[in-house]
Design an enzyme around this catalytic site. Structure first.
Site, PDB file in Angstrom:
ATOM      1  N   ASP A 272      33.629  57.244  36.014  1.00  0.00           N
ATOM      2  CA  ASP A 272      34.867  56.613  35.555  1.00  0.00           C
ATOM      3  C   ASP A 272      35.968  57.631  35.269  1.00  0.00           C
ATOM      4  OD1 ASP A 272      36.340  54.290  34.908  1.00  0.00           O
ATOM      5  OD2 ASP A 272      35.978  54.585  32.773  1.00  0.00           O
ATOM      6  N   SER A 293      40.438  49.916  33.057  1.00  0.00           N
ATOM      7  CA  SER A 293      39.432  49.375  33.971  1.00  0.00           C
ATOM      8  C   SER A 293      39.190  47.904  33.673  1.00  0.00           C
ATOM      9  CB  SER A 293      38.117  50.149  33.834  1.00  0.00           C
ATOM     10  OG  SER A 293      38.310  51.526  34.062  1.00  0.00           O
ATOM     11  N   GLN A 343      35.448  49.823  41.644  1.00  0.00           N
ATOM     12  CA  GLN A 343      36.129  49.523  40.387  1.00  0.00           C
ATOM     13  C   GLN A 343      37.515  48.952  40.662  1.00  0.00           C
ATOM     14  OE1 GLN A 343      38.123  52.567  37.757  1.00  0.00           O
ATOM     15  NE2 GLN A 343      36.265  52.261  36.555  1.00  0.00           N
TER      16      GLN A 343
END
Length: 351
Positions: A272, A293, A343
């Site tokens: 991430d 996110s 993502q």
């Protein structure tokens, strides 16, 4: 291709050119004659540095000892009191939540099984100054697969949900993978600290960018980057670029070979770090007001060590409707595709 946006700031353009020239001169390899002499005599110019690295590797990873350590409160109920983040943001870092949720799920599964996929959603912004509870639900235990659902809550409010699946090792004749990108080895590339220090030393660097670089240098972080594209992939400045990144990444400290599950949890944290911002690269001349996110999915293909260098390949095929889509691949240094990541993030301009 980038379309519709032309960079029009000659000052920053000259700065990034200066960084490229500076780093090229400071990180150049030894001449062919020097290399030949080293091979002939068996001399290793990096022996002292390697010894320092070996000593550092004996230290346990900060990610494992603090961020990814959970306290068991009850059956299938765990608490994370360490919500430390290198980013000092007002909200919880998404990679940390994914990694901790995977730690919790893994504690309830037969150790002969390893995670092969996870799919998660970020529901609410969490507070990094308060602990998070992780409640694991046993969905299914089969002969070769186990499924778990994890809900993370803070002060009774859900902040995150995840479904994870675990699979026993099976040999299979069906095998293929894409080739790994051809890039320089991480040892031949400057570190983030090298890049930032070079950026600060350039006289024409605008004060606001110099201050941001100094803040980044002051961070105590448990991971390391070596960026294939150099300073271009740093999120400083306003130069629009292609929505693609290539960076070597590893956790600092020692994790070891035995715990595949912990390496997966650390990789969840690391995955991430760069991915979400990839979708903002073509529009960096637009002030970025908010990015977070929305979801995070991972697929684990082959064993790997997250305390060893892996190449993180990130790309964003689409951004629109205030959302950016991003895909990532983590490659082992030997060319094996270890992890795939997807993502979607929310991106809004500065008002």
């Amino acid at each position: 291709m980038i379309s519709g946006r032309i960079y029009r700031n000659p000052v920053l353009k000259s700065i990034f050119g200066a960084i490229k020239r500076t780093m090229a001169s400071t990180t150049s390899a030894a001449s062919e004659s020097e290399i030949a002499q080293q091979i002939k005599t068996g001399e290793d110019p990096n022996t002292e540095d390697d010894m320092k690295d070996d000593a550092a590797d004996k230290l346990k990873s900060t990610l494992v000892d603090t961020v990814l350590t959970l306290e068991k409160l009850d059956v299938n109920l765990y608490r994370a009191a360490q919500m430390w983040s290198a980013f000092r943001t007002k909200n919880l870092f998404g990679g940390q939540i994914v990694g901790q949720a995977l730690v919790a799920a893994g504690k309830t599964v037969n150790p002969k099984l390893n995670v092969h996929s996870l799919h998660s959603y970020f529901i609410n912004h969490g507070n990094p100054d308060k602990p998070v509870l992780y409640r694991v639900e046993n969905i299914r235990d089969g002969k070769s697969f186990s499924s778990r659902s994890v809900q993370a809550t803070q002060e009774g409010k859900p902040v995150f949900i995840m479904n994870a699946s675990f699979h026993i090792h099976e040999e299979s004749p069906f095998q293929h993978q894409f080739p790994m990108p051809n890039v320089p080895d991480p040892e031949k590339l400057p570190s983030d600290r090298d890049l930032l220090e070079s950026f600060i030393k350039i006289p024409d660097t605008p004060p606001k960018y110099r201050e941001k670089a100094e803040r980044l240098l002051a961070r105590e972080i448990p991971f390391e980057h070596r960026r294939v594209d150099g300073f271009r992939s740093f999120h400083i400045g306003q130069i629009p670029t292609e929505p693609r990144l290539l960076t070597w990444v590893r956790a600092l400290g020692h994790i070891g070979e035995g715990n595949k599950q912990m390496h997966a949890c650390v990789a969840a944290y690391l995955s991430d770090l760069e991915l979400c911002m990839t979708s903002t690269l073509p529009n960096r001349d637009i002030g970025l007001g908010f990015v977070t996110s929305l979801d995070h999915s991972m697929w684990f293909h082959a064993p790997f060590r997250s305390d060893e260098w892996m190449l993180y390949q990130c790309e964003s095929p689409f951004a629109g409707n205030s959302r950016g889509m991003n895909f990532g691949r983590l490659w082992r240094k030997d060319g094996t595709l270890a992890v795939s990541v997807a993502q979607e993030c929310l991106i809004r301009p500065k008002l």
